[in-house]
Write an enzyme that holds these catalytic residues in place. Structure first.
Site, PDB file in Angstrom:
ATOM      1  N   GLU A 140       0.819  -0.963  -0.174  1.00 19.39           N
ATOM      2  CA  GLU A 140      -0.142  -0.146   0.613  1.00 19.39           C
ATOM      3  C   GLU A 140       0.744   1.382  -0.329  1.00 19.39           C
ATOM      4  O   GLU A 140       1.917   1.133   0.660  1.00 19.39           O
ATOM      5  CB  GLU A 140      -0.920   0.270   0.982  1.00 19.39           C
ATOM      6  CG  GLU A 140      -2.493   0.894   0.871  1.00 19.39           C
ATOM      7  CD  GLU A 140      -2.637   1.382   2.018  1.00 19.39           C
ATOM      8  OE1 GLU A 140      -2.720   0.534   3.270  1.00 19.39           O
ATOM      9  OE2 GLU A 140      -3.955   1.494   1.918  1.00 19.39           O
ATOM     10  N   GLY A 161       3.253   1.355  11.162  1.00 26.09           N
ATOM     11  CA  GLY A 161       3.293   0.421  12.290  1.00 26.09           C
ATOM     12  C   GLY A 161       2.648  -0.776  12.282  1.00 26.09           C
ATOM     13  O   GLY A 161       3.892  -2.190  12.548  1.00 26.09           O
ATOM     14  N   MET A 199       0.463  -3.467   8.599  1.00 27.53           N
ATOM     15  CA  MET A 199      -0.786  -3.348   7.354  1.00 27.53           C
ATOM     16  C   MET A 199      -1.428  -4.113   6.587  1.00 27.53           C
ATOM     17  O   MET A 199      -1.153  -5.337   7.401  1.00 27.53           O
ATOM     18  CB  MET A 199       0.303  -3.438   5.954  1.00 27.53           C
ATOM     19  CG  MET A 199       0.083  -3.810   4.312  1.00 27.53           C
ATOM     20  SD  MET A 199      -1.150  -2.091   4.172  1.00 27.53           S
ATOM     21  CE  MET A 199      -1.715  -2.983   3.275  1.00 27.53           C
ATOM     22  N   GLU A 200      -2.703  -4.074   6.746  1.00 25.38           N
ATOM     23  CA  GLU A 200      -3.583  -5.044   6.824  1.00 25.38           C
ATOM     24  C   GLU A 200      -3.897  -6.061   5.519  1.00 25.38           C
ATOM     25  O   GLU A 200      -5.168  -6.568   5.524  1.00 25.38           O
ATOM     26  CB  GLU A 200      -5.037  -4.399   6.911  1.00 25.38           C
ATOM     27  CG  GLU A 200      -4.989  -3.279   5.567  1.00 25.38           C
ATOM     28  CD  GLU A 200      -4.757  -2.309   5.890  1.00 25.38           C
ATOM     29  OE1 GLU A 200      -3.682  -1.408   6.410  1.00 25.38           O
ATOM     30  OE2 GLU A 200      -5.255  -1.508   4.918  1.00 25.38           O
ATOM     31  N   ASN A 201      -2.904  -6.546   5.236  1.00 20.30           N
ATOM     32  CA  ASN A 201      -3.147  -8.022   3.732  1.00 20.30           C
ATOM     33  C   ASN A 201      -4.009  -8.569   4.180  1.00 20.30           C
ATOM     34  O   ASN A 201      -3.396  -9.260   5.448  1.00 20.30           O
ATOM     35  CB  ASN A 201      -1.415  -8.044   3.669  1.00 20.30           C
ATOM     36  CG  ASN A 201      -0.591  -7.165   3.492  1.00 20.30           C
ATOM     37  OD1 ASN A 201      -0.864  -6.156   2.746  1.00 20.30           O
ATOM     38  ND2 ASN A 201       0.572  -7.146   4.892  1.00 20.30           N
ATOM     39  N   HIS A 206      -7.355  -2.893  15.032  1.00 19.78           N
ATOM     40  CA  HIS A 206      -7.233  -2.100  13.779  1.00 19.78           C
ATOM     41  C   HIS A 206      -6.636  -2.364  12.841  1.00 19.78           C
ATOM     42  O   HIS A 206      -8.048  -2.911  11.952  1.00 19.78           O
ATOM     43  CB  HIS A 206      -6.235  -1.456  13.850  1.00 19.78           C
ATOM     44  CG  HIS A 206      -5.822   0.103  12.706  1.00 19.78           C
ATOM     45  ND1 HIS A 206      -6.569   1.089  12.781  1.00 19.78           N
ATOM     46  CD2 HIS A 206      -5.735  -0.400  11.737  1.00 19.78           C
ATOM     47  CE1 HIS A 206      -6.317   2.068  11.576  1.00 19.78           C
ATOM     48  NE2 HIS A 206      -5.574   1.051  10.898  1.00 19.78           N
ATOM     49  N   GLU A 207      -5.603  -3.618  12.545  1.00 18.41           N
ATOM     50  CA  GLU A 207      -5.783  -4.214  11.742  1.00 18.41           C
ATOM     51  C   GLU A 207      -7.023  -5.306  10.639  1.00 18.41           C
ATOM     52  O   GLU A 207      -6.780  -5.917   9.951  1.00 18.41           O
ATOM     53  CB  GLU A 207      -4.482  -4.857  11.304  1.00 18.41           C
ATOM     54  CG  GLU A 207      -3.103  -4.573  11.869  1.00 18.41           C
ATOM     55  CD  GLU A 207      -3.056  -3.152  10.613  1.00 18.41           C
ATOM     56  OE1 GLU A 207      -3.642  -3.362   9.767  1.00 18.41           O
ATOM     57  OE2 GLU A 207      -2.964  -1.902  11.300  1.00 18.41           O
ATOM     58  N   HIS A 235      -9.917  -4.157   9.345  1.00 19.86           N
ATOM     59  CA  HIS A 235      -9.722  -4.163   7.979  1.00 19.86           C
ATOM     60  C   HIS A 235      -9.826  -5.489   7.559  1.00 19.86           C
ATOM     61  O   HIS A 235     -10.058  -4.799   5.997  1.00 19.86           O
ATOM     62  CB  HIS A 235      -8.194  -3.523   7.683  1.00 19.86           C
ATOM     63  CG  HIS A 235      -8.003  -1.936   8.028  1.00 19.86           C
ATOM     64  ND1 HIS A 235      -8.423  -0.891   7.476  1.00 19.86           N
ATOM     65  CD2 HIS A 235      -6.739  -1.461   8.060  1.00 19.86           C
ATOM     66  CE1 HIS A 235      -8.132  -0.112   7.545  1.00 19.86           C
ATOM     67  NE2 HIS A 235      -7.192  -0.043   8.046  1.00 19.86           N
ATOM     68  N   GLU A 281      -9.606   3.636   7.089  1.00 17.44           N
ATOM     69  CA  GLU A 281      -8.089   4.010   8.094  1.00 17.44           C
ATOM     70  C   GLU A 281      -8.767   4.452   9.182  1.00 17.44           C
ATOM     71  O   GLU A 281      -8.688   4.479  10.508  1.00 17.44           O
ATOM     72  CB  GLU A 281      -7.519   4.536   7.913  1.00 17.44           C
ATOM     73  CG  GLU A 281      -6.162   4.723   6.709  1.00 17.44           C
ATOM     74  CD  GLU A 281      -5.751   3.132   7.553  1.00 17.44           C
ATOM     75  OE1 GLU A 281      -5.729   3.138   8.395  1.00 17.44           O
ATOM     76  OE2 GLU A 281      -5.520   2.631   6.344  1.00 17.44           O
TER      77      GLU A 281
HETATM   78 ZN   LIG Z   1      -4.825   1.234   9.315  1.00 15.98          ZN
END
Ligand SMILES: [Zn+2]
Length: 855
Positions: A134, A268, A270-272, A303-304, A307, A326
């Site tokens: 991203e 921080g 990443m939401e793969n 958070h992730e 997503h 986000e």
């Molecule tokens: Zn995020």
């Protein structure tokens, strides 16, 4: 011809499925790749354009059943990161497979397909490879249609050294030894998703045994030797997955979920989909890490995981919708964390995030939450406090206004309707309107489509039986608002009635002013009840007097917001310095740690703007305010104290030992670290960061060596960062120069160095030293640090207020002649804040001894 900017891809040929084979060579920092992409020619096509950056394509051909192969010529458009394929005979409408063979480099810039290094326990340096795509770096790993609405499924195969662990978005379906020391690992096809969510990691990872979360296998991965630090992550990830699935009433959208800690990581996390990547401090903690550190891990995982639905299953159509992903994930992380550990009182803590967003959004250089993104790189401007914290605050505000059930039902409509697809922001407002029957679109438009927020002024009517309420934009520089902006403001008032009961009034302020009738002339009235509203309140002198006299009637977040609003109005020149100083005194017995965060912030700015002869008065004020409550809390934690008390203790130790320059606190901090090092008494985890910072503030070369050796021998990723950051807190210029040398020595990871330098730049003692080093190393920072790190470090520019107007002019002209390109907005904001601090200094410096009183 379509009307399309050159950086956008045409839609004449679009992908359905990618079969990818990647063969990384870690030692030589390179990879070979093959892609077979099932595409649909929507129209007949003489050329096909897709994205590729820094890839060498050696073979390209289109095949279709029953037709001869169509080899294609390849040409590059490097400035648009595109490649143009011209098949020897044009494609007809229909389905084709595009075969591509290519090579690329594993870079060291923490983007695309990159290399990361770590040291094993025996000292051996070992490589691993990871991805970070991203926003637009999938094109650095394989040629692709790298735009979020061109969703496709992905079948990934990796050929790697036999002894390495290989992970990707989905479950492994086969693993075949090739006999040459290599292994071919194939993964199941993904759901239809955007290219920026594809991921793979290759290295000597350790994996926890899978937890079965109602049919979804969940694992935590880290480099060898860190396995003992995965316990909390496993628990939190399990909780997050269950909680969110229930909250959304929708199954998890993939077949497994791995959370992987990568030693070098730019952001921080990443939401793969199915393979979330983290920097180590955001995933790995020990059993006796501090609650801040543990809370961060739980929040980031929450958070992730959010997503996976909001972002991965349903995705923004173009990058201008990124903010909603986000903001929403930030909002959901609070719900996840609050249900995982209610004792942390995360919603109280949220007051700090709101305050940080209000501070940035009070600048003229702020921006609307949503803004048009043309070139996809411009989306980088979206990853900031306005998106995450203002965005989450605005979502919380509308949730409070609509009611929890309506809000949740609306979310379910939205996810259900748009799964595997793409949306615009207004699709969510429409779903919330259906669920609530309220005009969400017009309300949210005023918060999302314009920068800034209102200052709501409250005055008592002449008979005292009504509040006169009005709004105008709040600007931290105190200047006029030319735009005459208006917001649809959810106003909620709580006030005291004569019989000891409380009155409540709620309304939407849509025009510039209104009147709220009260039952009687109130003993006090609080506008913005719960502090859920994203605005500041200016009270008339009389109402301010009444609320200052009734602070015990406010909850912690309300008191923090009152302190934050009062301080912002003072910096803006609306209130005189006497107002916050009076409020701080009234709050000095407060036991809410976040209220002390607010007080510390104000004192910190006073320290920056004080004349040399006035810093002692600032220090004395810090001691006068904090000593009483600190003596009631003490150094030693009680067995059964709440996490909030531990947090309070850490804030007070930090305040007294840094700004307060309290010699007793310095001595005690050194003693406590010595006791811990000697194995006599362990340091309470929640005090570790405070103790390190206080020792640095006490100064001395011996202390520098001590903290440095703690950094070198850190047991956890958090310890490493704690002692590294503390090295930026010394008063002596020569020691700060040593810390800066260290940051650039190659000994410190490029992901951490910017924070050390930024910390020094933010301080009275360090700003000039740091700035002079930054001028010298400007190009080095741009080349060697991960993208946008310099911009982030420059957010500490306002610290240069301590250096005065003349030095600041030098800084401004340097920045004029050294534009940083993308992320420039952050620099503009930092410059504006520095200018505001300088104006504040001109107003208050020279008056501080009189206002604060000298000992
Ligand atoms: Zn995020």
């Amino acid at each position: 011809m379509e009307d399309r900017p050159p950086y956008r891809l045409p839609r004449n040929v679009v992908p359905d499925h990618y079969s990818l084979v990647l063969m990384p060579d870690l030692a030589n920092a390179a990879f070979d790749g093959e892609a077979s992409i099932d595409v649909r020619a929507v129209d007949a096509a003489t050329e096909v354009i897709l994205n590729a950056a820094e890839l060498e394509i050696s073979e390209a051909r289109f095949t279709s059943e029953g037709e001869p192969d169509r080899p294609a010529t390849v040409s590059y458009r490097p400035e648009e990161e595109q490649v143009v394929l011209v098949p020897h005979t044009p494609l007809q409408t229909g389905n084709y497979t595009l075969f591509l063979r290519f090579t690329g480099q594993l870079n060291d810039l923490l983007r695309g397909f990159y290399r990361s290094k770590f040291r094993r326990d025996n000292g051996e340096e070992t490589w691993l490879a990871a991805t970070q795509f991203e926003a637009t770096d999938a094109r650095r790993a394989f040629p692709c249609w790298d735009e979020p609405d061109l969703k496709a499924s992905f079948g990934v195969t990796i050929v790697a050294d036999e002894d390495l662990t290989v992970l990707s978005n989905t479950q492994e379906i086969s693993s075949i030894s090739l006999g040459n020391g290599k292994r071919r690992v194939q993964f199941a096809d993904t759901i239809k998703m955007s290219t920026y969510l594809v991921a793979f990691v290759i290295g000597p990872f350790e994996l926890t045994s899978p937890r079965d979360v109602d049919g979804v296998p969940l694992r935590i991965a880290c480099v060898p030797g860190r396995g003992a630090l995965t316990g909390l992550a496993g628990d939190a990830a399990t909780h997050a997955l269950r909680f969110l699935r229930d909250y959304f009433s929708m199954p998890y959208p993939s077949d497994k979920l791995d959370h992987v800690a990568v030693p070098d990581f730019a952001s921080g996390a990443m939401e793969n989909l199915g393979l979330v990547t983290y920097r180590e401090t955001a995933l790995l903690v020990s059993e006796d890490s501090s609650q801040d550190e543990r809370q961060r891990v739980v929040s980031v995982i929450g958070h992730e995981t959010a997503h996976m639905w909001f972002g991965d299953l349903v995705t923004m159509r173009w990058w201008d919708g990124t903010w909603l992903n986000e903001a929403f994930a930030t909002y959901m992380e609070l719900l996840v964390t609050d249900t995982f550990e209610p004792r942390w009182q995360i919603w109280s803590n949220f007051g700090i995030d709101q305050a940080a967003a209000l501070a940035t959004d009070g600048l003229r250089a702020s921006r609307s939450i949503e803004f048009p993104v043309g070139r996809p790189d411009e989306v980088q401007d979206m990853f900031d406090v306005i998106t995450y914290d203002k965005g989450a605050a605005v979502l919380r505000m509308i949730e409070r206004h609509l009611g929890e059930d309506n809000y949740r039902r609306g979310l379910h409509f939205y996810l259900d309707k748009h799964r595997y697809s793409n949306t615009d922001t207004t699709d969510l407002w429409d779903a919330l309107e259906v669920a609530s029957g309220q005009p969400v679109r017009t309300t949210m438009g005023t918060w999302v489509d314009q920068a800034g927020y209102p200052l709501v002024t409250a005055e008592l009517s002449s008979d005292g039986h009504a509040l006169e309420i009005s709004q105008r934009r709040f600007l931290l520089d105190g200047g006029p608002d030319k735009d005459d902006q208006r917001w649809v403001v959810p106003i909620s008032v709580r006030y005291a009635t004569g019989d000891g009961a409380l009155g409540h009034e709620q309304l939407l302020l849509e025009s510039s002013s209104t009147t709220i009738e009260l039952k009687e002339d109130p003993a006090w009235a609080l506008v913005n009840e719960g502090a859920w509203g994203f605005y500041r309140v200016h009270y008339s002198d009389e109402l301010r007097r009444r609320i200052f006299a009734s602070l015990a009637e406010l909850d912690g977040r309300e008191r923090l917001r009152l302190a934050s609003d009062t301080w912002a109005e003072t910096v803006a020149g609306v209130l005189s310095l006497e107002a916050p100083v009076e409020l701080w005194s009234l709050l000095s017995a407060d036991r809410d740690p976040d209220v002390w965060w607010g007080i510390s912030g104000g004192l910190g700015l006073l320290d920056l703007v004080a004349d040399d002869g006035e810093t002692a008065a600032v220090a004395a004020t810090a001691r006068r305010l904090a000593t009483g409550v600190f003596s009631s809390v003490g150094w030693q934690p009680d067995q059964d104290e709440t996490p909030r008390v531990a947090r309070l203790r850490a804030r007070l130790v930090t305040l007294l030992g840094t700004l307060g320059a309290d010699p007793d606190v310095h001595t005690e901090a050194r003693q406590r670290l010595a006791d811990a090092d000697a194995g006599r008494t362990p340091l309470p985890p929640d005090l570790a960061t405070a103790v390190a910072r206080v020792i640095a503030a006490g100064g001395g070369a011996e202390a520098w060596e001590l903290l440095y050796s703690h950094y070198k021998n850190a047991a956890t990723p958090q310890d490493e960062v704690r002692y590294l950051d503390a090295l930026g807190g010394f008063p002596e210029a020569d020691l700060l120069r040593r810390s800066i040398e260290l940051a650039f020595s190659g000994e410190v990871r490029s992901q951490d160095a910017p924070f050390l330098v930024a910390g020094i730049l933010s301080r009275r003692d360090g700003c000039v030293v740091a700035w002079e080093a930054m001028e010298k190393r400007w190009d080095e920072m741009l080349d060697r640090w991960p993208p946008k790190s310099l911009q982030r470090a420059l957010e500490s520019l306002p610290g240069l207020a301590a250096a005065g107007d003349e030095f600041a002019q030098r800084v401004f002209s340097w920045l004029d002649s050294h534009p940083v390109g993308l992320g420039e907005r952050r620099v503009q904001q930092a410059r504006e804040r520095l200018a505001i601090n300088l104006a504040f200094k001109r107003r208050v410096a020279g008056r501080l001894n009189a206002v604060l009183g000298t000992d």
